[in-house]
Design a protein around this motif. Sequence first.
Motif, PDB file in Angstrom:
ATOM      1  N   LEU A 125       0.828  -1.202   0.000  1.00 45.62           N
ATOM      2  CA  LEU A 125       0.000   0.000   0.000  1.00 45.62           C
ATOM      3  C   LEU A 125       0.868   1.260   0.000  1.00 45.62           C
ATOM      4  N   LEU A 126       1.913   1.257   0.803  1.00 49.68           N
ATOM      5  CA  LEU A 126       2.798   2.421   0.870  1.00 49.68           C
ATOM      6  C   LEU A 126       3.487   2.664  -0.478  1.00 49.68           C
ATOM      7  N   VAL A 127       3.858   1.585  -1.163  1.00 52.64           N
ATOM      8  CA  VAL A 127       4.449   1.716  -2.498  1.00 52.64           C
ATOM      9  C   VAL A 127       3.442   2.352  -3.450  1.00 52.64           C
ATOM     10  N   CYS A 128       2.188   1.925  -3.372  1.00 45.79           N
ATOM     11  CA  CYS A 128       1.148   2.507  -4.226  1.00 45.79           C
ATOM     12  C   CYS A 128       0.965   3.998  -3.948  1.00 45.79           C
ATOM     13  N   VAL A 129       0.934   4.360  -2.672  1.00 48.33           N
ATOM     14  CA  VAL A 129       0.745   5.762  -2.296  1.00 48.33           C
ATOM     15  C   VAL A 129       1.876   6.630  -2.834  1.00 48.33           C
ATOM     16  N   LYS A 130       3.107   6.174  -2.640  1.00 45.32           N
ATOM     17  CA  LYS A 130       4.250   6.948  -3.117  1.00 45.32           C
ATOM     18  C   LYS A 130       4.245   7.044  -4.642  1.00 45.32           C
ATOM     19  N   THR A 131       3.846   5.960  -5.294  1.00 44.09           N
ATOM     20  CA  THR A 131       3.801   5.950  -6.759  1.00 44.09           C
ATOM     21  C   THR A 131       2.787   6.957  -7.284  1.00 44.09           C
ATOM     22  N   PHE A 132       1.592   6.929  -6.703  1.00 41.45           N
ATOM     23  CA  PHE A 132       0.554   7.863  -7.137  1.00 41.45           C
ATOM     24  C   PHE A 132       0.976   9.306  -6.863  1.00 41.45           C
ATOM     25  N   ASP A 133       1.650   9.533  -5.734  1.00 41.12           N
ATOM     26  CA  ASP A 133       2.117  10.884  -5.424  1.00 41.12           C
ATOM     27  C   ASP A 133       3.144  11.351  -6.463  1.00 41.12           C
ATOM     28  N   LYS A 134       4.067  10.486  -6.840  1.00 38.95           N
ATOM     29  CA  LYS A 134       5.095  10.877  -7.805  1.00 38.95           C
ATOM     30  C   LYS A 134       4.499  11.100  -9.197  1.00 38.95           C
ATOM     31  N   LEU A 135       3.459  10.327  -9.512  1.00 38.72           N
ATOM     32  CA  LEU A 135       2.793  10.504 -10.805  1.00 38.72           C
ATOM     33  C   LEU A 135       1.806  11.666 -10.790  1.00 38.72           C
ATOM     34  N   GLU A 136       1.652  12.245  -9.584  1.00 36.04           N
ATOM     35  CA  GLU A 136       0.694  13.338  -9.376  1.00 36.04           C
ATOM     36  C   GLU A 136      -0.733  12.888  -9.705  1.00 36.04           C
ATOM     37  N   TRP A 137      -1.019  11.660  -9.300  1.00 38.28           N
ATOM     38  CA  TRP A 137      -2.369  11.122  -9.422  1.00 38.28           C
ATOM     39  C   TRP A 137      -3.052  11.207  -8.060  1.00 38.28           C
ATOM     40  N   SER A 138      -4.353  11.288  -8.055  1.00 35.03           N
ATOM     41  CA  SER A 138      -5.099  11.322  -6.798  1.00 35.03           C
ATOM     42  C   SER A 138      -4.997   9.976  -6.079  1.00 35.03           C
ATOM     43  N   ARG A 139      -4.771  10.042  -4.770  1.00 35.24           N
ATOM     44  CA  ARG A 139      -4.707   8.810  -3.985  1.00 35.24           C
ATOM     45  C   ARG A 139      -6.040   8.057  -3.988  1.00 35.24           C
ATOM     46  N   LYS A 140      -7.105   8.711  -4.358  1.00 34.66           N
ATOM     47  CA  LYS A 140      -8.399   8.036  -4.415  1.00 34.66           C
ATOM     48  C   LYS A 140      -8.408   6.946  -5.491  1.00 34.66           C
ATOM     49  N   GLY A 141      -7.435   7.000  -6.383  1.00 36.50           N
ATOM     50  CA  GLY A 141      -7.315   5.942  -7.389  1.00 36.50           C
ATOM     51  C   GLY A 141      -6.758   4.651  -6.820  1.00 36.50           C
ATOM     52  N   ILE A 142      -6.283   4.702  -5.570  1.00 36.47           N
ATOM     53  CA  ILE A 142      -5.836   3.485  -4.881  1.00 36.47           C
ATOM     54  C   ILE A 142      -7.030   2.928  -4.126  1.00 36.47           C
ATOM     55  N   ILE A 143      -7.408   1.728  -4.437  1.00 34.11           N
ATOM     56  CA  ILE A 143      -8.568   1.101  -3.780  1.00 34.11           C
ATOM     57  C   ILE A 143      -8.053   0.054  -2.812  1.00 34.11           C
ATOM     58  N   GLY A 144      -8.133   0.383  -1.544  1.00 40.19           N
ATOM     59  CA  GLY A 144      -7.751  -0.560  -0.505  1.00 40.19           C
ATOM     60  C   GLY A 144      -8.961  -1.369  -0.089  1.00 40.19           C
ATOM     61  N   VAL A 145      -8.820  -2.689  -0.127  1.00 40.40           N
ATOM     62  CA  VAL A 145      -9.949  -3.557   0.178  1.00 40.40           C
ATOM     63  C   VAL A 145      -9.605  -4.402   1.398  1.00 40.40           C
ATOM     64  N   THR A 146     -10.337  -4.207   2.477  1.00 38.74           N
ATOM     65  CA  THR A 146     -10.170  -5.072   3.630  1.00 38.74           C
ATOM     66  C   THR A 146     -11.270  -6.117   3.585  1.00 38.74           C
ATOM     67  N   MET A 147     -10.884  -7.360   3.789  1.00 35.38           N
ATOM     68  CA  MET A 147     -11.810  -8.474   3.595  1.00 35.38           C
ATOM     69  C   MET A 147     -11.798  -9.377   4.824  1.00 35.38           C
ATOM     70  N   PRO A 148     -12.458  -8.936   5.898  1.00 37.72           N
ATOM     71  CA  PRO A 148     -12.450  -9.713   7.131  1.00 37.72           C
ATOM     72  C   PRO A 148     -13.034 -11.112   6.922  1.00 37.72           C
ATOM     73  N   GLY A 149     -12.389 -12.068   7.578  1.00 36.09           N
ATOM     74  CA  GLY A 149     -12.834 -13.455   7.492  1.00 36.09           C
ATOM     75  C   GLY A 149     -12.933 -14.066   8.870  1.00 36.09           C
ATOM     76  N   PHE A 150     -12.868 -15.384   8.938  1.00 34.77           N
ATOM     77  CA  PHE A 150     -13.084 -16.095  10.206  1.00 34.77           C
ATOM     78  C   PHE A 150     -11.969 -15.842  11.217  1.00 34.77           C
ATOM     79  N   GLY A 151     -10.749 -15.508  10.742  1.00 38.74           N
ATOM     80  CA  GLY A 151      -9.637 -15.346  11.672  1.00 38.74           C
ATOM     81  C   GLY A 151      -9.203 -13.907  11.881  1.00 38.74           C
TER      82      GLY A 151
END
Length: 641
Positions: free
Chosen positions: A365-391
């Motif tokens: 995720l941190l790599v994605c954030v830094k990449t988008f910042d360097k490309l001057e893209w909005s961080r909203k283009g990074i979609i973080g998906v948390t997928m809670p399960g049994f554990g």
Amino acid sequence: MNYGYVKVAAAVPRVKVADCKFNAREIEKEIIIAEGKGVQIIAFPELCVTGYTCGDLFAQQLLLEEAEMELIQIVNNTRQLDIIAILGMPVALNGVLLNTAVVIQKGKVLGVVPKTYLPNYKEFYEKRWFTSAVDVSETSMRLCGQVVPMGANLLFEMADTTFGIEICEDLWAPIPPSSSLALQGAEILFNLSADNEGIGKHNYLCSLISQQSARCIAGYVFCSCGFGESTTDVVFAGNGLIFENGSMVARSERFSFEGQVVISEIDVEHIRTERRVNTTFAACRAHCAPESAVRVSTEYVNSKELNLTRTFEPHPFVPQGAALNERCEEIFSIQVSGLAQRLMHTHAQSAVVGISGGLDSTLALLVCVKTFDKLEWSRKGIIGVTMPGFGTTDRTHTNAVDLMNSLGITVREVSIKEACIQHFKDIDHDIDIHDVVYENAQARERTQILMDIANQTNGMVIGTGDLSELALGWATYNGDHMSMYGVNGSVPKTLVKHLVKWVAENDMDEASRATLLDIVDTPISPELIPADENGNIKQITEDLVGPYELHDFFLYYFLRCGFRPSKIFFLAARTFKGVYDEETIKKWLQIFFRRFFNQQFKRSCLPDGPKVGSISISPRGDWRMPSDASSEAWLREVGSL
């Protein structure tokens, strides 16, 4: 077993200018000390028998005769010793004087190596007294009553290794004699020097030796004059330096007033492996090496019990001290550059990352954030998906959500529980049986969600798996094993933690920093088994596959160095003494080799990802192994330990 190590020494004896008798006794003393410590080859400074700073006294017959007489005494007094000694002294030959290295062992002079390049600039006037090796046609000479081979092209062959010699200025030449010697088979190179000191010169010297040992893929032992040489115009600090393939393994104390013997081991087995792997070395040998080396056989050196003086970092992937920050910045930049190129090439509009609250997904995720910042893209283009399960525990879920919110990315939460329950019904699996089906179904359900969200958003799924997991096959095939670009694929687990911590402490807001530091302290777990009654992680990865610090140690020396299991075990037992007992190390070493071989099929179809260090297991890059290769020989050796 000596595991391929050859024990060498760089001696810096006390010296009195033109007092050959005093110098000879100091040399003998240090030879005896080194022999007692198991040294096989010891080298002394340039012209150590007479002193380097004799000046016009080198024209005096008395000095030259005294030097040879004392050499005879040294040869006689050490004839009972196995050790090979390399001494610097002036030698007269047919009307010229040579600045030489004399190799002795067991009462014999094995050979004489004259200096090739004589400095004659600034404070150096060697051409006033000496003649270069290139200006001498003789290939043998009489010394100490023996007729011995002579020349700059001598290679000395031992049972354990082959070594060559150059003298001081030879190293500074554009093409040092040691380059030719290495191409013709020398695995250890010795340099007898009289290198004087000046501001900044020592760092340059170390850089020069490092580069030469790396270019030659060789050990390099450098010893230069110390206290006692004339200080009329210059000062000698007494540098004893031992390098192996670019890395310093031992050094003396500079400016010591006492004699020193710096001892370490050169791993010639590793050198041979590196040379076999490096096809450029073989190509250069075929095209550039002259066929002129004269090979000199040495006497057998009785094997002594290996007392290894070298130390090994328990975390070989993690640099120490100030270098850690520099390394983290470089690795992170490589990951960012790789991802940026892939996003731009594919015209992706989003980066989709599964966020578990663990180390690997956090780094991705941190790599994605830094990449988008360097490309001057909005961080909203990074979609973080948390997928809670049994554990999934409250701690990791909270950290995942908090981090995504503080970083300002798009947050999505998709529970996998109901989908997995339906899947278990579909395949008639008992939900209370927490076996591999139970675990892998969750991993594959998460991967399916990420892939489909990427399709929804014209995006790419960014892989989170690291080098250590891939080496052990600790990934679900076609589950977390798969992505569209794996940014962590060549980052070992022991380094992931440092990278996340480095990012936390550099250019991060307070909220993100607090969450990142808590993630660093969270036990490593896939969280595929329900938590305990207190809501804590029950499934801890290192309890199941073993400590990652051990596996990364095994991985480094297996892949990077090509070591056999017994040598890896020897080094691990020494390095982790007091942390893990030998039975524990053996247990996890066996598991490492079993898993590494059995899980190759997962590595054979890895997604693309950037190589960041010296090891990669990409099937398109550094590691090509059949998926059905047998591990029998490696496991048999582990079993015999």
